[in-house]
Write a protein that holds these residues in place. Structure first.
Motif, short mmCIF file in Angstrom:
data_model
loop_
_atom_site.label_atom_id
_atom_site.label_comp_id
_atom_site.label_asym_id
_atom_site.label_seq_id
_atom_site.Cartn_x
_atom_site.Cartn_y
_atom_site.Cartn_z
N MET A 1 0.84 -1.20 0.00
CA MET A 1 0.00 0.00 0.00
C MET A 1 0.88 1.25 0.00
O MET A 1 2.03 1.21 0.41
CB MET A 1 -0.92 0.01 1.22
N THR A 2 0.28 2.34 -0.44
CA THR A 2 1.01 3.59 -0.53
C THR A 2 0.21 4.73 0.10
O THR A 2 -0.98 4.58 0.40
CB THR A 2 1.30 3.96 -1.99
N PHE A 3 0.87 5.87 0.30
CA PHE A 3 0.18 7.08 0.73
C PHE A 3 0.76 8.26 -0.03
O PHE A 3 1.86 8.18 -0.59
CB PHE A 3 0.28 7.28 2.24
N LYS A 4 0.00 9.36 -0.04
CA LYS A 4 0.42 10.57 -0.74
C LYS A 4 0.97 11.58 0.27
O LYS A 4 0.33 11.84 1.30
CB LYS A 4 -0.77 11.21 -1.48
N ALA A 5 2.13 12.13 -0.03
CA ALA A 5 2.73 13.17 0.80
C ALA A 5 2.82 14.45 -0.03
O ALA A 5 3.50 14.47 -1.07
CB ALA A 5 4.11 12.75 1.28
N GLU A 6 2.11 15.48 0.38
CA GLU A 6 2.14 16.76 -0.32
C GLU A 6 3.28 17.61 0.26
O GLU A 6 3.19 18.11 1.39
CB GLU A 6 0.81 17.50 -0.17
N TYR A 7 4.37 17.71 -0.50
CA TYR A 7 5.53 18.48 -0.08
C TYR A 7 5.27 19.97 -0.36
O TYR A 7 5.04 20.36 -1.51
CB TYR A 7 6.78 18.02 -0.82
N ILE A 8 5.32 20.79 0.68
CA ILE A 8 5.00 22.22 0.60
C ILE A 8 6.25 23.02 0.94
O ILE A 8 6.97 22.69 1.88
CB ILE A 8 3.87 22.56 1.59
N TRP A 9 6.51 24.07 0.15
CA TRP A 9 7.65 24.92 0.45
C TRP A 9 7.38 26.36 0.07
O TRP A 9 6.41 26.67 -0.62
CB TRP A 9 8.92 24.40 -0.23
N ILE A 10 8.26 27.25 0.55
CA ILE A 10 8.17 28.68 0.29
C ILE A 10 9.13 29.01 -0.84
O ILE A 10 10.30 28.63 -0.79
CB ILE A 10 8.54 29.48 1.55
N ASP A 11 8.65 29.72 -1.86
CA ASP A 11 9.49 29.99 -3.03
C ASP A 11 10.30 31.27 -2.85
O ASP A 11 10.38 31.84 -1.76
CB ASP A 11 8.65 29.99 -4.31
N GLY A 12 10.89 31.75 -3.94
CA GLY A 12 11.75 32.93 -3.89
C GLY A 12 11.14 34.17 -4.52
O GLY A 12 11.86 35.12 -4.82
N THR A 13 9.82 34.18 -4.70
CA THR A 13 9.16 35.34 -5.29
C THR A 13 9.33 36.56 -4.39
O THR A 13 9.19 36.46 -3.17
CB THR A 13 7.66 35.04 -5.50
N PRO A 56 12.05 17.74 4.61
CA PRO A 56 10.87 17.75 5.47
C PRO A 56 11.21 18.15 6.91
O PRO A 56 12.18 17.66 7.48
CB PRO A 56 10.38 16.30 5.41
N VAL A 57 10.39 19.08 7.47
CA VAL A 57 10.62 19.52 8.85
C VAL A 57 9.37 19.40 9.71
O VAL A 57 9.46 19.42 10.94
CB VAL A 57 11.14 20.97 8.90
N PHE A 58 8.19 19.30 9.10
CA PHE A 58 6.95 19.19 9.85
C PHE A 58 5.92 18.50 8.98
O PHE A 58 5.83 18.78 7.77
CB PHE A 58 6.44 20.58 10.24
N SER A 59 5.16 17.60 9.56
CA SER A 59 4.11 16.93 8.79
C SER A 59 2.86 16.79 9.65
O SER A 59 2.92 16.81 10.89
CB SER A 59 4.56 15.55 8.31
N CYS A 60 1.72 16.67 8.97
CA CYS A 60 0.43 16.53 9.64
C CYS A 60 -0.52 15.81 8.69
O CYS A 60 -0.26 15.71 7.49
CB CYS A 60 -0.13 17.89 10.03
N PRO A 61 -1.63 15.28 9.20
CA PRO A 61 -2.60 14.63 8.31
C PRO A 61 -3.10 15.58 7.24
O PRO A 61 -3.25 16.79 7.48
CB PRO A 61 -3.73 14.24 9.28
N MET A 73 5.62 20.15 5.48
CA MET A 73 6.31 21.44 5.36
C MET A 73 7.79 21.19 5.21
O MET A 73 8.37 20.39 5.95
CB MET A 73 6.04 22.32 6.58
N CYS A 74 8.42 21.88 4.24
CA CYS A 74 9.82 21.62 3.93
C CYS A 74 10.65 22.90 4.00
O CYS A 74 10.16 23.99 3.67
CB CYS A 74 9.97 21.04 2.52
N GLU A 75 11.89 22.74 4.39
CA GLU A 75 12.89 23.78 4.20
C GLU A 75 13.54 23.57 2.83
O GLU A 75 13.69 22.43 2.38
CB GLU A 75 13.97 23.73 5.28
N ILE A 194 1.29 26.06 6.92
CA ILE A 194 0.39 24.98 6.50
C ILE A 194 -1.06 25.48 6.46
O ILE A 194 -1.81 25.16 5.52
CB ILE A 194 0.51 23.78 7.46
N ALA A 195 -1.46 26.28 7.44
CA ALA A 195 -2.83 26.82 7.46
C ALA A 195 -3.07 27.73 6.27
O ALA A 195 -4.18 27.77 5.71
CB ALA A 195 -3.08 27.56 8.78
N ARG A 196 -2.05 28.49 5.86
CA ARG A 196 -2.19 29.32 4.66
C ARG A 196 -2.37 28.44 3.43
O ARG A 196 -3.22 28.73 2.57
CB ARG A 196 -0.95 30.21 4.49
N TRP A 197 -1.57 27.39 3.33
CA TRP A 197 -1.71 26.49 2.18
C TRP A 197 -3.13 25.91 2.15
O TRP A 197 -3.76 25.84 1.08
CB TRP A 197 -0.66 25.37 2.25
#
Length: 339
Positions: A1-13, A56-61, A73-75, A194-197
């Motif tokens: 079985m597998t699961f999905k991990a949504e990797y989120i980061w802050i860009d350079g805009t 990865p530095v923080f994860s949640c459901p 959440m990623c650095e 994460i709440a913003r995302w």
């Protein structure tokens, strides 16, 4: 079985960074690996050397996908594993560790505005609604716009296990607020991103966008801030530490050092009107929403508690605002022996 991990980061805009994300499929029980991305497409690298690293530095459901899926959440790192220049979390980490003994905690009030096309949600086509006043914490379809999105976002944040502590309608139509905290500096910042995302992603499903623009409508309308509530153990136990923290934020170059890092467009919002202090003046006071820093009335009575820095914009980077406040206030309290 597998699961999905949504990797989120802050860009350079610039001048205001954006959130990016992509999905990685992992085997059940797998540790979260580092991952790469094309920095030349996120304003973080040149095309001839575009590879960057997500750590990865923080994860949640993941409350949207459900099941075992998660948000991560990623650095952003360079390929030599050093922090990328856009990685503001890496600058906060050592200060959070240095002053952990003072037990600093934050509660951040995130204001934002829904837009439908080019108009704030609730603004009539080709005109303006009734003047602000009745919308704040209001009820009724004539004054409240987007509640179904706000409620869904709240449910998503709670299902993700985030430390969200409340929501309310704000002063302008289509303008809302949620609060994250009280939490330690790294935790409140990770969870606010994460709440913003989740806010942007939730609004997608309703065909609406959310903006952190600090002055989304020019003229006689309130801007959008990220009022930042802060305390240390000493502040929660005595009033002398409260005053020392307030005074430290106004010493020397500190007011401008903070304001210039409190979000792009801050001079449009901090005008001295609409419950703000002028951006180039520093003040503090009890129960004063026209001051740079407010001491809540109950803190003034009980002689202990927290302070509210009212200057940060809605588009502030929480890693930056928490770092600046911890550095300024905790250093001052340490020097005064108020720890």
């Amino acid at each position: 079985m597998t699961f999905k991990a949504e990797y989120i980061w802050i860009d350079g805009t610039e001048p205001t960074a954006k959130l990016r994300s992509k999905t990685k499929i992992l085997a059940d029980g797998a540790a979260l690996p580092i991952w790469g991305f094309d920095g030349s497409s996120t304003n973080q690298a040149q095309g001839h050397a575009s590879d960057l690293v997500l750590n990865p530095v923080f994860s949640c459901p993941d409350p949207i996908r459900g099941g075992n899926d998660i948000l991560v959440m990623c650095e952003v790192l360079n390929i030599d594993m050093t922090p990328h220049s856009s990685n503001t979390r890496a600058e906060l980490r050592p200060l959070a560790e240095q002053f952990a003994g003072q037990e600093p905690i934050f509660g951040i009030e995130q204001e934002y505005t829904f837009f439908e096309g080019e108009r704030p949600l609730g603004f009539p086509a080709g005109g303006f609604p009734a003047a602000q006043g009745g919308y704040y914490c209001g009820v009724g379809a004539d004054e409240i716009f987007g509640r179904e999105i706000v409620e869904k976002h709240l449910d998503h944040c709670l299902a993700a296990g985030l430390g969200i502590s409340g929501i309310n309608a704000e002063v302008m139509p289509g303008q809302w607020e949620f609060q994250v905290g009280p939490l330690a500096p790294l935790e409140v910042s990770d969870q606010l991103w994460i709440a913003r995302w989740l806010l942007y992603r939730t609004a997608e499903d309703f065909g609406v966008s959310a903006t952190l623009d600090p002055k989304p409508v020019k003229g006689d309308w309130n801007g959008a801030g990220a009022h930042t509530n802060f305390s240390t153990k000493a502040m929660r136990e005595g009033y002398d530490a409260i005053i020392r923290a307030c005074e430290s934020l106004g010493e020397g170059s500190k007011p401008m050092d903070h304001v210039k890092n409190y979000g792009a467009g801050i001079d449009d919002r901090l005008t001295g009107l609409h419950e703000t202090a002028p951006w180039n003046e520093y003040s503090y006071g009890v129960s004063d929403r026209g001051a740079s820093v407010r001491i809540p009335w109950q803190v003034g009575q009980e002689k202990k508690g927290y302070i509210e820095d009212r200057r940060p914009n809605a588009n502030v980077d929480p890693y930056v605002v928490t770092r600046l406040i911890v550095d300024t206030c905790c250093t001052a309290l340490e020097k005064a022996g108020q720890v």
